[in-house]
Every structure is written in C-alpha cells, then in structure tokens.
Design an enzyme around this catalytic site. Structure first.
Site, mmCIF file in Angstrom:
data_model
loop_
_atom_site.group_PDB
_atom_site.id
_atom_site.type_symbol
_atom_site.label_atom_id
_atom_site.label_comp_id
_atom_site.label_asym_id
_atom_site.label_seq_id
_atom_site.Cartn_x
_atom_site.Cartn_y
_atom_site.Cartn_z
ATOM 1 N N ILE A 145 5.920 -26.454 27.049
ATOM 2 C CA ILE A 145 6.629 -26.347 25.764
ATOM 3 C C ILE A 145 5.866 -27.140 24.706
ATOM 4 C CG2 ILE A 145 8.812 -26.625 24.565
ATOM 5 C CD1 ILE A 145 8.900 -24.683 26.963
ATOM 6 N N ASP A 146 5.431 -28.344 25.067
ATOM 7 C CA ASP A 146 4.607 -29.137 24.149
ATOM 8 C C ASP A 146 3.352 -28.368 23.753
ATOM 9 O OD1 ASP A 146 6.290 -31.283 24.060
ATOM 10 O OD2 ASP A 146 4.990 -32.668 25.138
ATOM 11 N N LEU A 147 2.697 -27.773 24.732
ATOM 12 C CA LEU A 147 1.445 -27.070 24.462
ATOM 13 C C LEU A 147 1.679 -25.831 23.601
ATOM 14 C CD1 LEU A 147 -0.266 -27.435 27.935
ATOM 15 C CD2 LEU A 147 -0.909 -28.593 25.811
ATOM 16 N N GLY B 139 2.269 -26.974 20.181
ATOM 17 C CA GLY B 139 0.973 -27.361 19.629
ATOM 18 C C GLY B 139 0.185 -26.161 19.144
#
Length: 356
Positions: free
Chosen positions: A169-171, A174
């Site tokens: 999810i972070d990636l 990003g």
C-alpha cells in the site's frame, strides 16, 4: 535520463516508506534529494528497524537503505527557530517538497503549504497522508491493508486474514505520488506555476483493488481468501509439485494457453472436455481440474517441464526464495550499489524503466 533531472532539487520531509519512495525515484534519475530527519528521534524511525542478523551498533538498518540510498541526509529539530531557518534556506531554491504529516502537524511545525509558498512561490508541494487531509489517524501500511480489504482477501481459505509480506500500500501510494509530481512538473514547465499535491494511502489502496472491487460492485461476489487462486481465471495460482520436489504455478489466461498446457503435459484431450473447455467452466470445476493436472505434472522433472512450457509459451513460474531470485540474471540487472561511509550498500533500483 539522469541528465534530465540533474538540476532538480527535492526536499524530503517524509519518513518510513511511501513518501521516501518518491524521493528515491527522483534521486536515481539524477535529482538532488535532501532528506530532513528529526534529530530528536535519531532520524527516520526505519533506522532502528533492524532484522536479527544486523549489527545493532550500526546507525542504519537494511530497511532504511532500501528506500534512502543516494540521498543527502540532514538531522534537524524543526521546533528550534535556528534549525527551521536552515530548512527554509534549503527550500528557497528547491523545486519539490515531499511531506507526510498528519492533520495539523505541518502547521505546528511551520511547514504547511501556505507558509512554504511564501518562501518559494512556484514550489511543488507533495503531501502524502493515511486517510485523507482531514484525518489525524496514524497510518502504517498494515493498518491500510486491514482497512482497505486486502487482508480480508489475503491468505488461505479458512485461515486468519494475512498481511502481504511487503508494504505494497505504501509503495502503491508512492507510485501515485510520483505520477502526480511528474504531472505537476509538466504543468510547471508549461505555466511556470507550482502545485499542491495530496495523495492518500487509503485512496491508493482502494483504487488498487481493481477487478476485486468490480467483482463486488458489479458481480455482487464478495472476494475472500483463496490463497493464490485467481477469482476469475483457472488454472491460475494453484501450486504443483514436480518429481524433484520443486513448486511451480501457472497463469493460464486463455483457452489457447490451456490447450498448450495440456499438450505440454501429454494430455491434449483434456482441453476438449466440456467441463474444462472454457474459462468459466474451468472456474466452476476448478478442484477436479487441479487433481487431474497435479497427477499429470508430478512425473516431470522441473527443468524439463520448465523448458517445455517456455518453448510452448505456457506461462509458468517457479516459487523461488530470495536467494534464488537474486541468482537470476534478470534480477541482478536491477541491483545498484551506493558507496556510503566507505561501504558498498546494495539495493534494488526504483527507476527500472528504459527510455530511448
């Protein structure tokens, strides 16, 4: 490509993974990225995220280097006017500022959009948050995986919900941030104006549900944990074992590929049987199909079956551990080394495309 971004200056006021992944992307493309870390907390929290095999005396963790190699780091305490002024001076000739503050923290630290644009009017202010600009919730990737449905769908049938092994999810957030920054750079090139960008981890997660979302919204099928199985395609994700104990899987996306698979395992007539003649029938009779395929695949040695599948354009994959992955020539092309304090830090490139 590095020539294209060599004059770009980015200030990164973001920690952990999502925001810094955007900074890493531009750093690898030649931009100057200055990462501002909180001196009162000994820098980015990921410095302390060491695995059990790492030297506890080292100031940095392997996790930290996965997302920060190639950046210039400065430790500042933004609650002190003198050190806040150092940041402001850096911003005066910067092109992009990346932040990931909770609601109100940017104002409290005097780095909110309104204040920063008084220092650099045409700056691209790129903000990433957890649940939207109006939420003050602390958001880690795990929380987003839980809240957005990913954990509910992930895992084996009848198992407890399972988080994915990397912070996807972070990636994905990003990536959304990078895309928005590139659009803002194009806008700035055309209009000479800056932009304010806001990306939410929750929005990025829900937008990435793709066919799983429409399986519910259109087909009224509630996605649930099915292991590696694809809800819309079969065989896809089932695990098979070869004679020498290697685990393999197939991604059969068309009738043609299914016919090729059947021919490869010496059972060409299977593709003509009514219960397996099209994808929807194969989904309906998935378990029976798996049992047949398993028995026909088991007598093959891995190297022989792998070679035949590739020759016949059958999508096959071996389940590899990371040692095996980085023994592949294709994976080694993605590795990069950064000399830091006399030590070569090996990581995986973020900017992996080629443009001629």
């Amino acid at each position: 490509m590095k020539e294209l971004f060599k004059d770009l200056k980015i200030i990164e006021l973001a920690g952990v993974l999502a925001g810094p992944s955007a900074g890493l992307f531009f750093s690898e493309l030649g931009a100057k990225v200055i990462k501002i870390e909180n001196s009162q907390t000994n820098g980015d929290v990921t410095r302390s995220w060491k695995s059990k095999t790492e030297d506890p005396k080292n100031a940095y963790s392997a996790y930290y280097w996965s997302i920060n190699a190639g950046k210039e780091s400065k430790l500042l305490d933004l609650t002190k006017e003198k050190e806040l002024k150092i940041l402001y001076d850096l911003i005066k000739d910067a092109d992009i500022l990346i932040t990931n503050y909770k609601k109100g923290d940017d104002v409290k630290l005097k780095v909110d959009y309104e204040r920063i644009t008084k220092i650099k009017q045409d700056i691209i202010y790129a903000s990433i948050n957890g649940f939207g600009s109006d939420s003050n919730r602390t958001a880690y990737d795990l929380i987003l995986q839980a809240e957005s449905g990913f954990m509910f769908m992930n895992g084996e049938p009848n198992s407890k919900p399972t988080k994915m092994p990397v912070a996807l999810i972070d990636l994905m957030a990003g990536h959304q941030l990078k895309e928005a920054i590139l659009i803002a750079l194009l806008k700035k090139y055309k209009t000479k104006q800056g932009s304010k960008i806001t990306v939410s981890l929750f929005d990025s997660a829900v937008a990435s549900l793709a066919n799983q979302a429409t399986n519910w919204l259109i087909a009224n099928q509630l996605p649930k944990a099915t292991g590696s199985l694809h809800p819309n395609i079969a065989p896809y994700g089932e695990l098979f074992e070869t004679k020498d104990g290697q685990l393999i899987t197939f991604a059969i996306g068309s009738n043609k590929e299914f016919t090729k698979l059947c021919e490869t395992i010496n059972y060409s007539g299977l593709a003509k049987e009514k219960q397996f003649s099209n994808n929807q029938n194969r989904i309906t009779n998935r378990q029976a199909l798996y049992s047949i395929l398993y028995n026909y695949i088991k007598p093959f040695l891995f190297k022989d079956l792998y070679r035949l599948c590739i020759e016949n354009s059958v999508p096959i994959g071996k389940v590899r551990n990371l040692k095996e992955v980085f023994e592949l020539e294709e994976a080694n092309r993605l590795l990069t080394k950064t000399l830091i304090n006399g030590q070569n830090i090996t990581s995986v490139k973020s900017a992996i495309f080629e443009i001629d």
